[in-house]
Design a protein around this motif. Sequence first.
Motif, PDB file in Angstrom:
ATOM      1  N   ASP A  43     105.718 -16.356  70.763  1.00 16.44           N
ATOM      2  CA  ASP A  43     105.697 -16.006  69.342  1.00 16.44           C
ATOM      3  C   ASP A  43     104.325 -15.441  68.951  1.00 16.44           C
ATOM      4  O   ASP A  43     103.419 -15.331  69.771  1.00 16.44           O
ATOM      5  CB  ASP A  43     106.082 -17.196  68.466  1.00 16.44           C
ATOM      6  N   SER A  44     104.179 -15.101  67.678  1.00 21.00           N
ATOM      7  CA  SER A  44     103.045 -14.271  67.269  1.00 21.00           C
ATOM      8  C   SER A  44     101.710 -15.003  67.209  1.00 21.00           C
ATOM      9  O   SER A  44     100.654 -14.376  67.327  1.00 21.00           O
ATOM     10  CB  SER A  44     103.343 -13.624  65.920  1.00 21.00           C
ATOM     11  N   ALA A  45     101.699 -16.326  67.026  1.00 16.53           N
ATOM     12  CA  ALA A  45     100.413 -17.026  66.937  1.00 16.53           C
ATOM     13  C   ALA A  45      99.635 -16.906  68.238  1.00 16.53           C
ATOM     14  O   ALA A  45      98.421 -16.681  68.236  1.00 16.53           O
ATOM     15  CB  ALA A  45     100.627 -18.497  66.580  1.00 16.53           C
ATOM     16  N   THR A  74      86.507 -15.980  61.956  1.00 15.41           N
ATOM     17  CA  THR A  74      87.225 -16.759  60.945  1.00 15.41           C
ATOM     18  C   THR A  74      88.607 -17.147  61.441  1.00 15.41           C
ATOM     19  O   THR A  74      89.037 -18.301  61.306  1.00 15.41           O
ATOM     20  CB  THR A  74      87.341 -15.959  59.640  1.00 15.41           C
ATOM     21  N   MET A  75      89.333 -16.206  62.025  1.00 20.56           N
ATOM     22  CA  MET A  75      90.658 -16.515  62.554  1.00 20.56           C
ATOM     23  C   MET A  75      90.575 -17.555  63.660  1.00 20.56           C
ATOM     24  O   MET A  75      91.392 -18.491  63.721  1.00 20.56           O
ATOM     25  CB  MET A  75      91.330 -15.248  63.072  1.00 20.56           C
ATOM     26  N   ARG A  76      89.572 -17.436  64.505  1.00 19.11           N
ATOM     27  CA  ARG A  76      89.436 -18.420  65.582  1.00 19.11           C
ATOM     28  C   ARG A  76      89.221 -19.814  65.008  1.00 19.11           C
ATOM     29  O   ARG A  76      89.816 -20.802  65.469  1.00 19.11           O
ATOM     30  CB  ARG A  76      88.274 -18.043  66.506  1.00 19.11           C
ATOM     31  N   ALA A  77      88.374 -19.913  63.989  1.00 13.88           N
ATOM     32  CA  ALA A  77      88.104 -21.213  63.369  1.00 13.88           C
ATOM     33  C   ALA A  77      89.357 -21.785  62.714  1.00 13.88           C
ATOM     34  O   ALA A  77      89.616 -23.004  62.799  1.00 13.88           O
ATOM     35  CB  ALA A  77      86.983 -21.075  62.347  1.00 13.88           C
ATOM     36  N   GLU A  78      90.151 -20.940  62.075  1.00 15.71           N
ATOM     37  CA  GLU A  78      91.373 -21.423  61.430  1.00 15.71           C
ATOM     38  C   GLU A  78      92.404 -21.872  62.471  1.00 15.71           C
ATOM     39  O   GLU A  78      93.083 -22.881  62.287  1.00 15.71           O
ATOM     40  CB  GLU A  78      91.959 -20.331  60.531  1.00 15.71           C
ATOM     41  N   LEU A  79      92.524 -21.131  63.565  1.00 17.99           N
ATOM     42  CA  LEU A  79      93.419 -21.570  64.639  1.00 17.99           C
ATOM     43  C   LEU A  79      92.961 -22.891  65.232  1.00 17.99           C
ATOM     44  O   LEU A  79      93.775 -23.770  65.545  1.00 17.99           O
ATOM     45  CB  LEU A  79      93.490 -20.493  65.724  1.00 17.99           C
ATOM     46  N   GLU A  80      91.675 -23.037  65.379  1.00 17.59           N
ATOM     47  CA  GLU A  80      91.146 -24.289  65.923  1.00 17.59           C
ATOM     48  C   GLU A  80      91.446 -25.455  64.989  1.00 17.59           C
ATOM     49  O   GLU A  80      91.745 -26.564  65.431  1.00 17.59           O
ATOM     50  CB  GLU A  80      89.636 -24.161  66.133  1.00 17.59           C
ATOM     51  N   VAL A 110      97.647 -24.027  70.241  1.00 19.53           N
ATOM     52  CA  VAL A 110      97.790 -22.602  70.522  1.00 19.53           C
ATOM     53  C   VAL A 110      96.474 -22.056  71.066  1.00 19.53           C
ATOM     54  O   VAL A 110      96.427 -21.427  72.124  1.00 19.53           O
ATOM     55  CB  VAL A 110      98.196 -21.816  69.250  1.00 19.53           C
ATOM     56  N   LEU A 111      95.394 -22.303  70.345  1.00 14.73           N
ATOM     57  CA  LEU A 111      94.110 -21.686  70.688  1.00 14.73           C
ATOM     58  C   LEU A 111      93.605 -22.128  72.052  1.00 14.73           C
ATOM     59  O   LEU A 111      93.144 -21.291  72.844  1.00 14.73           O
ATOM     60  CB  LEU A 111      93.074 -22.016  69.613  1.00 14.73           C
ATOM     61  N   THR A 158     104.852 -20.721  68.120  1.00 12.35           N
ATOM     62  CA  THR A 158     104.948 -20.706  66.669  1.00 12.35           C
ATOM     63  C   THR A 158     104.467 -19.357  66.152  1.00 12.35           C
ATOM     64  O   THR A 158     103.770 -18.614  66.851  1.00 12.35           O
ATOM     65  CB  THR A 158     104.103 -21.840  66.043  1.00 12.35           C
ATOM     66  N   SER A 159     104.843 -19.043  64.928  1.00  9.53           N
ATOM     67  CA  SER A 159     104.451 -17.760  64.338  1.00  9.53           C
ATOM     68  C   SER A 159     103.075 -17.879  63.701  1.00  9.53           C
ATOM     69  O   SER A 159     102.650 -18.953  63.279  1.00  9.53           O
ATOM     70  CB  SER A 159     105.468 -17.324  63.284  1.00  9.53           C
ATOM     71  N   ILE A 160     102.396 -16.744  63.588  1.00  9.98           N
ATOM     72  CA  ILE A 160     101.087 -16.737  62.935  1.00  9.98           C
ATOM     73  C   ILE A 160     101.238 -17.016  61.434  1.00  9.98           C
ATOM     74  O   ILE A 160     100.334 -17.573  60.810  1.00  9.98           O
ATOM     75  CB  ILE A 160     100.354 -15.398  63.177  1.00  9.98           C
ATOM     76  N   ASP A 161     102.390 -16.690  60.868  1.00 12.47           N
ATOM     77  CA  ASP A 161     102.615 -16.989  59.451  1.00 12.47           C
ATOM     78  C   ASP A 161     102.539 -18.491  59.208  1.00 12.47           C
ATOM     79  O   ASP A 161     101.846 -18.956  58.305  1.00 12.47           O
ATOM     80  CB  ASP A 161     103.981 -16.454  59.003  1.00 12.47           C
ATOM     81  N   TYR A 162     103.287 -19.249  60.013  1.00 13.24           N
ATOM     82  CA  TYR A 162     103.274 -20.701  59.822  1.00 13.24           C
ATOM     83  C   TYR A 162     101.970 -21.312  60.322  1.00 13.24           C
ATOM     84  O   TYR A 162     101.415 -22.221  59.711  1.00 13.24           O
ATOM     85  CB  TYR A 162     104.454 -21.350  60.551  1.00 13.24           C
ATOM     86  N   ALA A 163     101.462 -20.811  61.441  1.00 15.12           N
ATOM     87  CA  ALA A 163     100.267 -21.407  62.044  1.00 15.12           C
ATOM     88  C   ALA A 163      99.053 -21.298  61.134  1.00 15.12           C
ATOM     89  O   ALA A 163      98.284 -22.259  60.988  1.00 15.12           O
ATOM     90  CB  ALA A 163      99.977 -20.751  63.392  1.00 15.12           C
ATOM     91  N   VAL A 164      98.860 -20.124  60.511  1.00 14.50           N
ATOM     92  CA  VAL A 164      97.633 -19.892  59.739  1.00 14.50           C
ATOM     93  C   VAL A 164      97.910 -19.349  58.336  1.00 14.50           C
ATOM     94  O   VAL A 164      97.432 -19.902  57.348  1.00 14.50           O
ATOM     95  CB  VAL A 164      96.689 -18.927  60.491  1.00 14.50           C
ATOM     96  N   MET A 165      98.661 -18.272  58.234  1.00 11.03           N
ATOM     97  CA  MET A 165      98.714 -17.525  56.978  1.00 11.03           C
ATOM     98  C   MET A 165      99.188 -18.374  55.803  1.00 11.03           C
ATOM     99  O   MET A 165      98.681 -18.249  54.680  1.00 11.03           O
ATOM    100  CB  MET A 165      99.607 -16.288  57.128  1.00 11.03           C
ATOM    101  N   GLU A 166     100.175 -19.253  56.026  1.00 10.52           N
ATOM    102  CA  GLU A 166     100.706 -20.072  54.944  1.00 10.52           C
ATOM    103  C   GLU A 166      99.891 -21.343  54.704  1.00 10.52           C
ATOM    104  O   GLU A 166     100.186 -22.089  53.768  1.00 10.52           O
ATOM    105  CB  GLU A 166     102.167 -20.425  55.237  1.00 10.52           C
ATOM    106  N   ARG A 167      98.850 -21.570  55.513  1.00 13.14           N
ATOM    107  CA  ARG A 167      98.082 -22.820  55.405  1.00 13.14           C
ATOM    108  C   ARG A 167      96.609 -22.604  55.067  1.00 13.14           C
ATOM    109  O   ARG A 167      95.952 -23.502  54.541  1.00 13.14           O
ATOM    110  CB  ARG A 167      98.206 -23.579  56.733  1.00 13.14           C
ATOM    111  N   THR A 168      96.108 -21.422  55.349  1.00 11.33           N
ATOM    112  CA  THR A 168      94.687 -21.171  55.139  1.00 11.33           C
ATOM    113  C   THR A 168      94.351 -21.013  53.664  1.00 11.33           C
ATOM    114  O   THR A 168      95.171 -20.549  52.869  1.00 11.33           O
ATOM    115  CB  THR A 168      94.229 -19.912  55.907  1.00 11.33           C
ATOM    116  N   GLU A 169      93.132 -21.400  53.294  1.00  8.37           N
ATOM    117  CA  GLU A 169      92.608 -21.171  51.945  1.00  8.37           C
ATOM    118  C   GLU A 169      91.862 -19.841  51.867  1.00  8.37           C
ATOM    119  O   GLU A 169      91.349 -19.482  50.802  1.00  8.37           O
ATOM    120  CB  GLU A 169      91.655 -22.314  51.550  1.00  8.37           C
TER     121      GLU A 169
END
Length: 470
Positions: free
Chosen positions: A89-91, A204-210, A216-217, A247-258
């Motif tokens: 998946d995309s994440a 920033t993306m790396r930190a959010e994935l972590e 995933v990361l 998992t998708s990047i939408d659920y993994a990060v986009m819908e959860r990040t501030e």
Amino acid sequence: MSLKITPVIMCGGAGTRLWPVSRDSMPKQFIALFGKESTFQRTMRLLSDASVFSEAIVITNAEYRFTVQDQLQAIGISAEIVLEPARRDSAAAVAAATEIALARDGGALVGVFAADHVVQDGALFAETCRAAGKVAAEGRIVTIGIPPTHPATGYGYIRPGEDIGARARRVAAFVEKPDAIRAAQYVADGYLWNSGNFIFDAATMRAELETFEPDVLGPVTEAVANASRDLGFSLLNAEAFARAKKTSIDYAVMERTEKAAVVGGGFGWSDVGGWAAVWDLSEKQADGNAIEGRGYVLEGSNNLIRSEEALVAVIGLDDVAVISTRDAVLVTPKAKADKVKEMVALITARGESEAGAHREVQRPWGKYLSIDLGTRHQVKRITVKPGGVLSLQKHYHRAEHWVVVRGTAEVTRNQETIVVHENESIYLPIGCVHRMANPGKIPLEIIEVQVGSYLGEDDIVRLEDVYKRA
């Protein structure tokens, strides 16, 4: 930090909404739906503006790698081609691109783009990406929202929040695909379509994935660190990549990040999500009919007709799509074209090979088309690109006759090498070790006639192969 964006093109999907043209063996991103170039090639041209973008990263899989390579060469654009050893998946794909971009430049900006979307105003697209890149450089993950042209039910939506300057607003919420009533309300309330394209600071993306998805990361970072080179491709480590959470990047990060922000882009965007969208984007006659190939309409309007070979005649119908390929025909009202995916599931369940495979099959050396198949014979038209070399092989159950109709073939048959010219033929008996190559400057075309008790592709015993399939 460089303000140039490293574009990442997601190119591994196998969509069915444009069946029977798009199938698993050749999905829609590699098909010329509009003009002579595929949507993948059109996307690569969009992302080749050196004032905005650096060299692209294309993420695909082993099945499509030579198609990606050939289509890039055809338009004269280079890119790093990264192969996922499994679909996670995309994440995982975004995580891999993030790690590769950071290895190039610790301050990298990354843009993630789909290979199968269409943009009508390339200059405005580039300007939108440039604006989004400036916002992303401040440590944000910026999605590109599309001002709606109608209350679509096939797209997710973005509810913009407060203005943060530089054409950007905070993302207040990502909203799933709505029903018609809710979609109309979203449009009235100023929501944007979620295009699925986004730009971010790689650190920033790396930190959010972590933070949100270390499962995933971690494995993906290991897969990138232990990647290998294979025929010019970068192959992620299979064992490590397989451990990445799916998992998708939408659920993994986009819908959860501030840190999500949105920049609007009115550059004429479509995800080409079905045959109705293809009709929308196609050139039309005065009666609204869009025709590709040998199609004719009498007393009908606003139809989409596409035919690869057969003559298609439509009488007295409006607003339908008739899609004819060499081995399948789809007829549907355009308003029902979103049911195509369900139809593909139905014919897949019935065991019909046409659900996922074309009669024309792509190979790293070229392609072949099955013309006729009987109980003890098969006829193929084989095209070998200049410099292409088939594997050294033999068969236990069939003999083959090759007739050259264009170009020159260099044929290995047991211990001899024979040059076969146009209008000449050669016989390959059962069990002989053989190979064909195209030493010329033009495509080599041959007609192959197979005769034997079993004609399946698994009767190919590869002894050597320059594409490492032996």
